[in-house]
Design an enzyme around this catalytic site. Structure first.
Site: not given
Length: 363
Positions: A50, A52, A66, A197, A324
């Site tokens: 995972e 990204h 963001f 996800h 992550d």
């Protein structure tokens, strides 16, 4: 001053919990690893599932902005900076996945065209440039399920991708909805997993569960990584089970992150209650689908006590390492895992061997 990661690794292990074939070092808030074990396992390969990335076009099409400091590392860098981080962490391979929601919410032909462009970019710009370090999960245009199934087949057979990642609900529907049968059938036929996800909560969910707290940022975080994301993934997984998806697709494999999105915590309650109301409607007990059709990863949940629970429920063949990145440090995740006091063969399964088998890749 001692660095945080040096402190975490030097903290002494506490107690011992024994499970069949597995010995754990229990930990409190700070004692999460053993320096001796970390030294023993410093050469152990790792695959992250995972991990990204985003592109300017992806951010623009999905209207993503963001806040300052998020993510922790440059999500646009899928080149030398990311590889350098991997090298420092000792992370051999990242399976790249698009930032939520990828291409899945874009309507009609727009979504189909963008998914094609994005998947081609993953292959040509990222994987081909670092063929020994990156693999890919396909981004699918799930508002057009038939086209999504065709794109998944192309990504696996032509681009060499190892599965796909989906992101929460699509126009109010989860993967148990009949519309997504073409995608489920294709994944099972190809023998590749679907990584579910989290996705952002709908307006209706925000209104009912998360808003009116006096601070929209608090509401947003509560609906996301602060809690809501994990519960929604767990709910989607249970819907997939109780709706009979795995009776129709017994070989379909699902991956979920964040140490199982709370499913290991609720595993026994699921067995007590859902098993009663689904007896005679499903081919197997509900718990059997959890352990036969799901795999969980450690992404962003670098806690030994949660790994204990995950292994207790899922067993050592269905837990896989992930970090992550870039929302958390891959270095911190790798150093935590290397310090976990498990037998080397068990850690090798979690660290890379289970991923090699599930994704049909080799280091």
């Amino acid at each position: 001053m001692i660095k945080r990661r040096e402190f975490l690794l030097s903290a002494s292990a506490m107690g011992a919990m024994t499970l069949p074939g597995v010995s754990f070092a229990n930990s409190d808030l700070w004692s999460i690893g053993s320096a001796e074990v970390a030294e023993r396992d410093k050469d152990m390969p790792l695959i992250g599932l995972e991990e990204h990335f985003a592109t300017p076009e992806m951010m623009q099409l999905n209207n993503i902005k963001f806040p300052p400091g998020v993510p922790s590392f440059d999500i646009m860098d899928v080149g030398e900076g990311r590889v350098a981080h991997m090298d420092e962490a000792g992370l051999n391979v990242m399976v790249l996945s698009a930032l939520t929601p990828g291409a899945q919410l874009l309507p009609g032909q727009q979504g189909i065209d963008y998914a094609t462009r994005l998947n081609d970019q993953i292959r040509t710009d990222y994987i081909d440039a670092h063929s020994d370090r990156f693999r890919g999960f396909a981004a699918l245009p799930l508002t057009s399920p038939e086209a999504a199934a065709v794109e998944l087949e192309r990504c696996v057979n032509e681009l060499g991708f190892v599965g796909t990642m989906t992101y929460g609900a699509v126009n109010g529907m989860f993967l148990d909805h009949p519309d997504f049968e073409p995608v489920l059938t294709m994944a099972e036929t190809l023998g590749v997993p679907i990584y579910i996800h989290p996705g952002w909560a709908s307006k209706e969910a925000m209104d009912l569960y998360y808003d009116d707290l006096g601070d929209p940022i608090v509401s947003r975080v509560l609906s996301g990584a602060g809690y809501g994301w994990h519960q929604e993934v767990a709910l989607q997984c249970l819907r997939v089970i109780v709706s009979g998806v795995f009776d129709r697709h017994p070989n379909l494999q699902i991956i979920i992150g964040h140490m199982g999105e709370a499913l290991p915590f609720y595993y026994w309650r699921i067995g007590d209650d859902l098993a009663k109301v689904t007896k005679g409607k499903l081919q197997k007990p509900v718990q059997s689908y959890v352990t036969d059709n799901f795999h969980i990863t450690t992404s962003a949940f670098f806690r030994t006590e949660l790994l204990e629970l995950a292994l207790t429920v899922m067993g050592e063949d269905r837990v896989l390492f992930s970090t992550d990145y870039p929302f958390v440090s891959g270095i911190e995740g790798a150093e935590w895992f290397r310090g976990v006091d498990l037998p080397r063969p068990v850690k090798e399964k979690i660290g890379y061997k289970n991923a090699e088998k599930l994704l049909n890749i080799s280091l």
